[in-house]
Design an enzyme around this catalytic site. Sequence first.
Site, PDB file in Angstrom:
ATOM      1  N   SER A 197       0.628   0.084   6.494  1.00 38.32           N
ATOM      2  CA  SER A 197      -0.671  -0.551   6.735  1.00 38.32           C
ATOM      3  C   SER A 197      -0.674  -2.034   6.384  1.00 38.32           C
ATOM      4  O   SER A 197      -0.034  -2.464   5.414  1.00 38.32           O
ATOM      5  CB  SER A 197      -1.716   0.155   5.869  1.00 38.32           C
ATOM      6  OG  SER A 197      -2.883  -0.622   5.757  1.00 38.32           O
ATOM      7  N   SER A 241      -7.401   7.643   3.678  1.00 39.25           N
ATOM      8  CA  SER A 241      -7.235   6.387   4.426  1.00 39.25           C
ATOM      9  C   SER A 241      -8.399   5.415   4.250  1.00 39.25           C
ATOM     10  O   SER A 241      -8.363   4.299   4.766  1.00 39.25           O
ATOM     11  CB  SER A 241      -7.058   6.694   5.918  1.00 39.25           C
ATOM     12  OG  SER A 241      -8.246   7.266   6.417  1.00 39.25           O
ATOM     13  N   TYR A 298      -5.315   2.272  -2.565  1.00 40.47           N
ATOM     14  CA  TYR A 298      -4.800   2.660  -1.247  1.00 40.47           C
ATOM     15  C   TYR A 298      -3.629   1.761  -0.843  1.00 40.47           C
ATOM     16  O   TYR A 298      -2.568   2.241  -0.437  1.00 40.47           O
ATOM     17  CB  TYR A 298      -5.928   2.553  -0.201  1.00 40.47           C
ATOM     18  CG  TYR A 298      -5.439   2.676   1.222  1.00 40.47           C
ATOM     19  CD1 TYR A 298      -5.237   3.922   1.799  1.00 40.47           C
ATOM     20  CD2 TYR A 298      -5.173   1.540   1.994  1.00 40.47           C
ATOM     21  CE1 TYR A 298      -4.769   4.037   3.102  1.00 40.47           C
ATOM     22  CE2 TYR A 298      -4.708   1.647   3.295  1.00 40.47           C
ATOM     23  CZ  TYR A 298      -4.515   2.895   3.842  1.00 40.47           C
ATOM     24  OH  TYR A 298      -4.048   3.006   5.130  1.00 40.47           O
ATOM     25  N   ASP A 353      -6.131   8.544  14.697  1.00 36.07           N
ATOM     26  CA  ASP A 353      -4.801   8.311  15.277  1.00 36.07           C
ATOM     27  C   ASP A 353      -4.125   9.621  15.666  1.00 36.07           C
ATOM     28  O   ASP A 353      -3.413   9.680  16.672  1.00 36.07           O
ATOM     29  CB  ASP A 353      -3.905   7.554  14.289  1.00 36.07           C
ATOM     30  CG  ASP A 353      -4.372   6.135  14.081  1.00 36.07           C
ATOM     31  OD1 ASP A 353      -5.436   5.768  14.618  1.00 36.07           O
ATOM     32  OD2 ASP A 353      -3.673   5.378  13.385  1.00 36.07           O
ATOM     33  N   GLU A 375      -2.947  -3.329   4.909  1.00 35.25           N
ATOM     34  CA  GLU A 375      -3.534  -3.421   3.563  1.00 35.25           C
ATOM     35  C   GLU A 375      -2.462  -3.708   2.505  1.00 35.25           C
ATOM     36  O   GLU A 375      -2.783  -4.135   1.404  1.00 35.25           O
ATOM     37  CB  GLU A 375      -4.271  -2.129   3.212  1.00 35.25           C
ATOM     38  CG  GLU A 375      -5.640  -2.000   3.836  1.00 35.25           C
ATOM     39  CD  GLU A 375      -6.630  -3.046   3.337  1.00 35.25           C
ATOM     40  OE1 GLU A 375      -6.945  -3.049   2.141  1.00 35.25           O
ATOM     41  OE2 GLU A 375      -7.082  -3.863   4.142  1.00 35.25           O
ATOM     42  N   THR A 424      -6.281  15.530  12.314  1.00 34.50           N
ATOM     43  CA  THR A 424      -7.732  15.510  12.530  1.00 34.50           C
ATOM     44  C   THR A 424      -8.305  14.088  12.511  1.00 34.50           C
ATOM     45  O   THR A 424      -9.484  13.898  12.776  1.00 34.50           O
ATOM     46  CB  THR A 424      -8.485  16.346  11.460  1.00 34.50           C
ATOM     47  OG1 THR A 424      -8.136  15.823  10.170  1.00 34.50           O
ATOM     48  CG2 THR A 424      -8.115  17.810  11.533  1.00 34.50           C
ATOM     49  N   ALA A 470      -3.286  10.881   5.152  1.00 31.12           N
ATOM     50  CA  ALA A 470      -3.504  10.030   3.970  1.00 31.12           C
ATOM     51  C   ALA A 470      -4.976  10.082   3.586  1.00 31.12           C
ATOM     52  O   ALA A 470      -5.816  10.441   4.401  1.00 31.12           O
ATOM     53  CB  ALA A 470      -3.138   8.577   4.273  1.00 31.12           C
TER      54      ALA A 470
HETATM   55  P1  GDR Z   1     -10.096  -1.575   5.949  1.00 30.32           P
HETATM   56  O1  GDR Z   1     -11.232  -0.988   6.922  1.00 30.32           O
HETATM   57  O2  GDR Z   1     -10.508  -1.492   4.532  1.00 30.32           O
HETATM   58  O3  GDR Z   1      -9.703  -2.911   6.480  1.00 30.32           O
HETATM   59  O4  GDR Z   1      -8.910  -0.530   6.169  1.00 30.32           O
HETATM   60  P2  GDR Z   1     -12.825  -0.895   6.796  1.00 30.32           P
HETATM   61  O5  GDR Z   1     -13.304  -0.757   8.202  1.00 30.32           O
HETATM   62  O6  GDR Z   1     -13.258   0.146   5.827  1.00 30.32           O
HETATM   63  O7  GDR Z   1     -13.263  -2.332   6.188  1.00 30.32           O
HETATM   64  C1  GDR Z   1     -13.034  -3.543   6.869  1.00 30.32           C
HETATM   65  C2  GDR Z   1     -13.747  -4.670   6.154  1.00 30.32           C
HETATM   66  O8  GDR Z   1     -15.167  -4.544   6.299  1.00 30.32           O
HETATM   67  C3  GDR Z   1     -15.782  -4.783   5.042  1.00 30.32           C
HETATM   68  N1  GDR Z   1     -17.110  -4.145   4.992  1.00 30.32           N
HETATM   69  C4  GDR Z   1     -17.345  -2.823   5.054  1.00 30.32           C
HETATM   70  N2  GDR Z   1     -16.490  -1.785   5.200  1.00 30.32           N
HETATM   71  C5  GDR Z   1     -17.032  -0.539   5.276  1.00 30.32           C
HETATM   72  N3  GDR Z   1     -16.209   0.508   5.464  1.00 30.32           N
HETATM   73  N4  GDR Z   1     -18.381  -0.314   5.183  1.00 30.32           N
HETATM   74  C6  GDR Z   1     -19.283  -1.350   5.016  1.00 30.32           C
HETATM   75  O9  GDR Z   1     -20.485  -1.136   4.944  1.00 30.32           O
HETATM   76  C7  GDR Z   1     -18.730  -2.663   4.958  1.00 30.32           C
HETATM   77  N5  GDR Z   1     -19.296  -3.898   4.843  1.00 30.32           N
HETATM   78  C8  GDR Z   1     -18.295  -4.775   4.866  1.00 30.32           C
HETATM   79  C9  GDR Z   1     -14.785  -4.210   4.044  1.00 30.32           C
HETATM   80  O10 GDR Z   1     -15.073  -4.648   2.731  1.00 30.32           O
HETATM   81  C10 GDR Z   1     -13.482  -4.731   4.643  1.00 30.32           C
HETATM   82  O11 GDR Z   1     -13.277  -6.061   4.257  1.00 30.32           O
HETATM   83  C11 GDR Z   1      -8.659   0.099   7.419  1.00 30.32           C
HETATM   84  C12 GDR Z   1      -8.334   1.569   7.150  1.00 30.32           C
HETATM   85  O12 GDR Z   1      -8.264   2.252   8.387  1.00 30.32           O
HETATM   86  C13 GDR Z   1      -7.006   1.722   6.453  1.00 30.32           C
HETATM   87  O13 GDR Z   1      -6.669   3.097   6.338  1.00 30.32           O
HETATM   88  C14 GDR Z   1      -5.940   0.999   7.273  1.00 30.32           C
HETATM   89  O14 GDR Z   1      -4.687   1.090   6.631  1.00 30.32           O
HETATM   90  C15 GDR Z   1      -6.327  -0.462   7.466  1.00 30.32           C
HETATM   91  O15 GDR Z   1      -7.580  -0.531   8.095  1.00 30.32           O
HETATM   92  C16 GDR Z   1      -5.312  -1.200   8.327  1.00 30.32           C
END
Ligand code: GDR
Length: 329
Positions: free
Chosen positions: A127, A82, A151, A13, A129, A10, A80
Amino acid sequence: MPRALITGITGQDGHHLAEFLHGKGYDVYGMIKGQNNPRAAKLQEEMPFVELIPGDLADLPSLVAALQIAQPDEVYNLGAISFVALSFSQAELTANTTGLGVLRMLEAIRMVGGAQNNPIRFYQASSSEMFGQVRETPQTELTPFHPRSPYGCAKVFGHDIVVNYRESYDMHASSGILFNHEGPRRGIEFVTRKISNAAARVKLGLQHELVMGTLDAKRDWGYAGDYVEAMWMMLQQDEPDDFVISTGETHTVQEFVEKAFAHAGLEDWEQYVRQDPKFFRPAEVDLLIGDSAKAKAVLGWEPKVGFDELVKMMVDNDLALEAAKANRS
Ligand code: GDR
């Protein structure tokens, strides 16, 4: 016809991969968890060719049953918890599903086995991460891990247990160390979609501000549609292995905001964006940039969609979606 079982069907990916494998002539099975999962109906509407099987990565017998029903040639473990931010507040659940879930699926595969001359091939969604507080730049398959979230820690366990089962039991088990990959199907909780959706809604007058965490974090963002192809390529190799999948370019969150708002026709992005500490994480991953030279050399894989095109694709999609929604109401 080859048969594939996808966990995490769901998710973004799962959707891309199911379509890709269907296009290649696979019978596609998707494992779906929970009672009356609200995403099941939508999924069946969009991809009626997917056969859904109940199962949960936290429940070994259900994995064995899913394998017995699907009798897959290939298993793609995309399931996961995720969302990195959620993993801080639900750390144990994350370790169980994202980490131990990999072990359970490997054990289930060992139990069920697959046809004698055709053992089940396994793909693990590792990942970037796992690199966390990066030890070198750019990151390769040999860069040491230093995860910065529950994670990331769970993904390191999943990655290591795949290597261990490959070495211990001679399993055809591969991991793709995928850097961030996005697209119109990305969940709204992830930063790229949150931004593209906000840019569209601000443009249409449906929202007035975008509340963000850090704008300084740097990510290597690619297109999910390109990345699922790499997953499949890994399982077509004679030998299982691990591969970094990335674009080799890094951009700040702020650059994504700037480009998305500009593409929506909003030049002065700062006017709409505010930061709130509630979106800051207890520990942050500041910089990710991957080197996917091995994937290029061995698999012949390269990303097709670049950063600018990705931002535009996502903003255009959200402009169309939000305008259609507004017209309906
Ligand atoms: P990430 O993705 O943690 O890298 O993991 P995300 O898009 O959540 O965050 C990327 C960066 O943006 C910063 N950020 C915010 N993030 C979110 N979600 N919301 C906000 O408002 C915001 N403001 C700033 C975050 O702090 C971070 O630095 C994703 C996921 O898909 C994982 O499952 C996967 O393994 C990795 O990518 C590769």
